[in-house]
Design an enzyme around this catalytic site. Structure first.
Site, mmCIF file in Angstrom:
data_model
loop_
_atom_site.group_PDB
_atom_site.id
_atom_site.type_symbol
_atom_site.label_atom_id
_atom_site.label_comp_id
_atom_site.label_asym_id
_atom_site.label_seq_id
_atom_site.Cartn_x
_atom_site.Cartn_y
_atom_site.Cartn_z
ATOM 1 N N ARG A 213 -12.985 -5.953 -5.461
ATOM 2 C CA ARG A 213 -13.735 -5.770 -6.707
ATOM 3 C C ARG A 213 -13.226 -6.749 -7.763
ATOM 4 O O ARG A 213 -12.017 -6.984 -7.862
ATOM 5 C CB ARG A 213 -13.572 -4.345 -7.252
ATOM 6 C CG ARG A 213 -14.505 -3.333 -6.623
ATOM 7 C CD ARG A 213 -15.987 -3.628 -6.898
ATOM 8 N NE ARG A 213 -16.869 -2.694 -6.224
ATOM 9 C CZ ARG A 213 -17.329 -2.815 -4.974
ATOM 10 N NH1 ARG A 213 -16.993 -3.874 -4.244
ATOM 11 N NH2 ARG A 213 -18.133 -1.906 -4.460
ATOM 12 N N HIS B 97 -20.989 -11.778 -4.199
ATOM 13 C CA HIS B 97 -20.828 -10.422 -3.641
ATOM 14 C C HIS B 97 -21.611 -10.267 -2.324
ATOM 15 O O HIS B 97 -22.538 -9.459 -2.232
ATOM 16 C CB HIS B 97 -21.273 -9.370 -4.669
ATOM 17 C CG HIS B 97 -20.687 -8.012 -4.393
ATOM 18 N ND1 HIS B 97 -20.463 -7.081 -5.372
ATOM 19 C CD2 HIS B 97 -20.274 -7.408 -3.243
ATOM 20 C CE1 HIS B 97 -19.959 -5.977 -4.845
ATOM 21 N NE2 HIS B 97 -19.841 -6.163 -3.548
ATOM 22 N N ASP C 144 0.868 -1.184 0.000
ATOM 23 C CA ASP C 144 0.000 0.000 0.000
ATOM 24 C C ASP C 144 0.903 1.231 0.000
ATOM 25 O O ASP C 144 1.320 1.707 1.060
ATOM 26 C CB ASP C 144 -0.938 0.010 1.216
ATOM 27 C CG ASP C 144 -2.019 1.078 1.077
ATOM 28 O OD1 ASP C 144 -1.733 2.148 0.488
ATOM 29 O OD2 ASP C 144 -3.151 0.849 1.551
ATOM 30 N N ASP D 230 -15.360 -13.234 -3.894
ATOM 31 C CA ASP D 230 -16.695 -12.696 -3.566
ATOM 32 C C ASP D 230 -17.184 -11.772 -4.672
ATOM 33 O O ASP D 230 -18.358 -11.419 -4.712
ATOM 34 C CB ASP D 230 -16.611 -11.923 -2.235
ATOM 35 C CG ASP D 230 -17.976 -11.428 -1.763
ATOM 36 O OD1 ASP D 230 -18.928 -12.237 -1.747
ATOM 37 O OD2 ASP D 230 -18.091 -10.229 -1.434
ATOM 38 N N GLU E 177 -20.985 -8.343 -12.881
ATOM 39 C CA GLU E 177 -21.971 -8.891 -11.943
ATOM 40 C C GLU E 177 -23.372 -8.508 -12.399
ATOM 41 O O GLU E 177 -23.537 -7.416 -12.959
ATOM 42 C CB GLU E 177 -21.716 -8.353 -10.536
ATOM 43 C CG GLU E 177 -20.365 -8.800 -9.980
ATOM 44 C CD GLU E 177 -20.090 -8.298 -8.560
ATOM 45 O OE1 GLU E 177 -20.975 -7.652 -7.961
ATOM 46 O OE2 GLU E 177 -18.992 -8.555 -8.072
HETATM 47 N N1 LIG Z 1 -17.237 -7.386 -1.231
HETATM 48 C C1 LIG Z 1 -17.896 -6.422 -0.645
HETATM 49 O O1 LIG Z 1 -19.076 -6.563 -0.375
HETATM 50 C C2 LIG Z 1 -17.210 -5.158 -0.273
HETATM 51 C C3 LIG Z 1 -16.168 -4.684 -1.020
HETATM 52 N N2 LIG Z 1 -15.571 -3.493 -0.700
HETATM 53 C C4 LIG Z 1 -14.453 -3.041 -1.528
HETATM 54 O O2 LIG Z 1 -13.310 -2.914 -0.685
HETATM 55 C C5 LIG Z 1 -12.585 -1.766 -1.105
HETATM 56 C C6 LIG Z 1 -11.705 -1.271 0.022
HETATM 57 O O3 LIG Z 1 -12.489 -0.701 1.027
HETATM 58 P P1 LIG Z 1 -11.848 0.128 2.242
HETATM 59 O O4 LIG Z 1 -10.809 -0.661 2.912
HETATM 60 O O5 LIG Z 1 -12.972 0.621 3.072
HETATM 61 O O6 LIG Z 1 -11.185 1.330 1.452
HETATM 62 P P2 LIG Z 1 -10.017 2.283 1.942
HETATM 63 O O7 LIG Z 1 -10.055 3.449 1.056
HETATM 64 O O8 LIG Z 1 -10.083 2.478 3.410
HETATM 65 O O9 LIG Z 1 -8.688 1.430 1.632
HETATM 66 C C7 LIG Z 1 -8.175 1.235 0.371
HETATM 67 C C8 LIG Z 1 -6.644 1.173 0.479
HETATM 68 O O10 LIG Z 1 -6.128 0.918 -0.806
HETATM 69 C C9 LIG Z 1 -4.980 1.713 -1.028
HETATM 70 N N3 LIG Z 1 -4.819 1.949 -2.455
HETATM 71 C C10 LIG Z 1 -5.590 2.712 -3.268
HETATM 72 N N4 LIG Z 1 -5.133 2.684 -4.528
HETATM 73 C C11 LIG Z 1 -4.039 1.882 -4.521
HETATM 74 C C12 LIG Z 1 -3.144 1.468 -5.516
HETATM 75 N N5 LIG Z 1 -3.267 1.867 -6.782
HETATM 76 N N6 LIG Z 1 -2.131 0.640 -5.157
HETATM 77 C C13 LIG Z 1 -1.996 0.227 -3.886
HETATM 78 N N7 LIG Z 1 -2.820 0.606 -2.871
HETATM 79 C C14 LIG Z 1 -3.833 1.424 -3.193
HETATM 80 C C15 LIG Z 1 -5.259 2.987 -0.263
HETATM 81 O O11 LIG Z 1 -4.060 3.619 0.109
HETATM 82 C C16 LIG Z 1 -6.042 2.489 0.942
HETATM 83 O O12 LIG Z 1 -5.207 2.293 2.066
HETATM 84 C C17 LIG Z 1 -13.671 -0.796 -1.542
HETATM 85 O O13 LIG Z 1 -13.180 0.140 -2.469
HETATM 86 C C18 LIG Z 1 -14.708 -1.683 -2.164
HETATM 87 O O14 LIG Z 1 -14.514 -1.773 -3.553
HETATM 88 C C19 LIG Z 1 -16.004 -2.745 0.360
HETATM 89 C C20 LIG Z 1 -17.034 -3.186 1.145
HETATM 90 C C21 LIG Z 1 -17.744 -4.420 0.886
HETATM 91 O O1 LIG Z 2 -19.758 -1.425 -0.131
HETATM 92 C C1 LIG Z 2 -19.179 -1.986 -1.062
HETATM 93 O O2 LIG Z 2 -18.201 -1.528 -1.658
HETATM 94 C C2 LIG Z 2 -19.667 -3.290 -1.511
HETATM 95 O O3 LIG Z 2 -19.035 -3.903 -2.345
HETATM 96 C C3 LIG Z 2 -20.957 -3.772 -1.052
HETATM 97 O O4 LIG Z 2 -21.805 -3.762 -2.171
HETATM 98 P P1 LIG Z 2 -23.369 -3.959 -2.000
HETATM 99 O O5 LIG Z 2 -23.864 -2.777 -1.249
HETATM 100 O O6 LIG Z 2 -23.542 -5.224 -1.214
HETATM 101 O O7 LIG Z 2 -23.909 -4.046 -3.381
#
Ligand SMILES: NC(=O)C1=CN([C@@H]2O[C@H](COP(=O)(O)OP(=O)(O)OC[C@H]3O[C@@H](n4cnc5c(N)ncnc54)[C@H](O)[C@@H]3O)[C@@H](O)[C@H]2O)C=CC1
Ligand SMILES: O=C(O)C(=O)COP(=O)(O)O
Length: 529
Positions: free
Chosen positions: A232, A279, A171, A256, A261
């Site tokens: 993602r 997901h 990171d 996931d 999707e």
């Molecule tokens: N499967 C699901 O249901 C869910 C998926 N997500 C995904 O998880 C992702 C991360 O969420 P958070 O941790 O809350 O976000 P966040 O913004 O707190 O953390 C993302 C981290 O990635 C780093 N980063 C960004 N661009 C980068 C790059 N090019 N190279 C290396 N590091 C990089 C940032 O410095 C940051 O520390 C979300 O963007 C979302 O797409 C989030 C919630 C639920």
């Molecule tokens: O919050 C996110 O980034 C998620 O990936 C969760 O997606 P959802 O709200 O479950 O469609």
């Protein structure tokens, strides 16, 4: 009065709907179905989505009344934030709502992938008692590589610590000291790929991260590595992952999320080493309740014109209570400024002087800009797009703050330089216990007038008889004067008349006054119609 319309385009928790309450007309549509979404957007003030609705430029253009897009979750890759910003539409998400759920889902997939839980489960339910086939691996003493050590990555690290693992991460945006505090060593992507026994992805989907783990990267990993992606689809290239598992270069994967999707058919599904969920990272009752209530609160604030802490496309931080009353003041000053200038300035200074200047007052600059552009631009001007409008028009904007304010507790000044070098300025304050808005300076002349609905400013050479002429001409056109102040630099020098009147002064009447008194300038300002 019609209630503001909130369009809920994906499932929103009951708790979220309850927060919206009765003050809004809540409509529902299926955001994933464009033929339903686009027409439904025509009359909406707010749009609430999750990950299945593409809020792209076309969707934003289909919603002329839209003021806020709220993402009931974290990832904003399905929202065109730039297009929203251009249209003055605020974008908010619920940045902490589902991070615990996503982290827990990650742990579930890491363990499921290590122990073949899903495959063994399916086989047994199919009547097959296969113990040796589903022999797995322990986490103990393994190296876990975290890609993206943000909110979710950190929660995953914390949760993995008790398993006796070594934690490394990639990171480049995180200070190494912060990672070290959590017992995580920051390394290059290449080192993480080389050393990790498990790789878990917690990056946002961006231009940089899409395909970050592709064929080349999957040739650098240990053949025993297991890869988990709860971030993602597409960050780990699906085709490359398929080949790597097929060729024995990767031992397994827990996925996931998918590049497209819903995904119900993928070559990856044919591989026994791959465990998948549709997901579900954020799909817990707790996360949905938090996401729903957080975005509902943000929508209410946004539609009430208040500061929204979770807005991602508004500059400036939280607004302190004693700064808030300065916002309508600054906006009015911006409008008066443009009316006085008669054009958009090339350079603007927004000055905040006095007690509030010790706080974060960037939002006052935004409010002033909003006012500056309010009457000269066709589209809606908001805190969101005001800085962009200034940039597009090449207006240099600077915020100047000082705790010194000799005459007033707090003073806001909008000062600008016009294309021909002329300077225009207007200052205002909130006066007395009732915090009445007052203009206290125009172009260097001190005064005290309330910026009511209709104002007029006349600059001329100081001499007797002018007030009478102005009064007579306005009277003849049935414009009633509410208040009048005359200010001048020196006797017989330049003078300024500031008037508040009960109705708008027609442009030709202003011209007539200017002609009769030989004024240098005459400007009427209508703050309300
Ligand atoms: N499967 C699901 O249901 C869910 C998926 N997500 C995904 O998880 C992702 C991360 O969420 P958070 O941790 O809350 O976000 P966040 O913004 O707190 O953390 C993302 C981290 O990635 C780093 N980063 C960004 N661009 C980068 C790059 N090019 N190279 C290396 N590091 C990089 C940032 O410095 C940051 O520390 C979300 O963007 C979302 O797409 C989030 C919630 C639920
Ligand atoms: O919050 C996110 O980034 C998620 O990936 C969760 O997606 P959802 O709200 O479950 O469609």
């Amino acid at each position: 009065m019609n209630k503001p319309v909130v369009l809920v385009a994906e499932e929103l928790s009951e708790a979220g709907l309850a927060v919206l309450g009765a003050d809004f007309e809540v409509r529902h549509t299926d955001g994933a179905d464009r033929s339903q979404l686009l027409p439904a957007l025509a009359e909406v003030d707010a749009l609430i989505v999750r990950s299945a609705t593409q809020v792209d430029a076309e969707a934003i253009a289909a919603a002329p009344r839209l003021r806020v897009v709220a993402r009931a979750g974290v990832g904003l890759d399905n929202v065109d934030v730039d297009a929203a910003t251009k249209a003055g539409v605020m974008v908010v998400n619920a940045p902490t709502s589902n991070i615990t759920s996503a982290a827990e889902q990650t742990i579930a997939l890491i363990l499921a992938s290590a122990r073949n839980t899903a495959q063994a489960h399916a086989a047994l339910k199919n009547g097959e008692w296969k113990r040796s086939k589903y022999t797995g691996v322990e986490l103990d003493e393994k190296v876990i590589g975290i890609l993206g050590l943000g909110k979710i990555g950190q929660l995953v690290a914390q949760r993995l610590q008790p398993f006796g693992v070594e934690l490394i991460a990639y990171d480049p945006y995180l200070p190494p000291a912060r990672a070290a505090q959590m017992g995580v060593k920051l390394l290059s992507l290449e080192e993480v790929l080389k050393q990790a026994d498990f790789i878990t992805v917690h990056l946002p989907k961006t231009k940089e991260t899409l395909g970050l783990i592709g064929d080349r990267e999957l040739h650098q990993v240990k053949p025993t590595v297991r890869i988990v992606n709860v971030a993602r689809g597409g960050i780990v290239d699906e085709g490359a992952l398929y080949s790597a598992i097929k060729e024995g270069r990767v031992a397994g994967a827990g996925l996931d999320v998918f590049s497209k999707e819903p995904c119900t058919d993928s070559p990856l599904f044919e591989l026994d080493q791959v465990v998948v969920t549709p997901h579900l990272g954020a799909s817990t009752h707790e996360a949905q309740e938090k996401a729903g209530t957080q975005v509902a609160r943000s929508v209410k604030l946004a539609l009430a014109g208040e500061f929204v802490p979770d807005a991602v496309n508004v500059q400036g931080g939280a607004v302190a209570e004693d700064v808030k009353p300065g916002l309508p003041l600054a906006e009015k000053l911006g409008r008066v400024f443009t009316a006085l200038a008669g054009e958009v300035a090339t350079k603007l200074n927004v000055e905040v002087r006095g007690e509030i200047a010790s706080q974060d007052v960037r939002v006052i600059e935004l409010a002033a800009l909003k006012g500056v552009f309010a009457d000269v631009i066709e589209e809606q001007v908001t805190y969101v797009n005001a800085p962009l409008l200034a940039k597009e028009r090449g207006v240099e904007v600077e915020l100047v703050t000082s705790s010194e304010s000799p005459d007033w507790r707090n003073v806001v000044t909008v000062r600008g330089v016009l294309a021909d070098g002329r300077q225009v300025s207007v200052s205002g304050t909130l006066s007395g216990p009732r915090q009445i808005t007052k203009i206290v300076e125009v172009n260097g002349y001190e005064m005290e007038i309330e910026p009511t609905a209709h104002l007029c400013f006349l600059t001329y050479a100081d001499r007797p008889g002018i007030v009478g002429v102005v009064g007579r001409l306005l009277g003849e056109h049935n414009v009633n004067i509410a208040s009048m102040q005359v200010a001048r630099d020196v006797k017989g020098g330049k003078a300024l008349i500031a008037l508040t009147v009960d109705s708008a002064i027609p442009a030709d009447v202003v011209e007539q006054i200017v002609a009769e008194i030989g004024a240098d300038s005459g400007r009427s300002v209508d703050l309300e119609d």
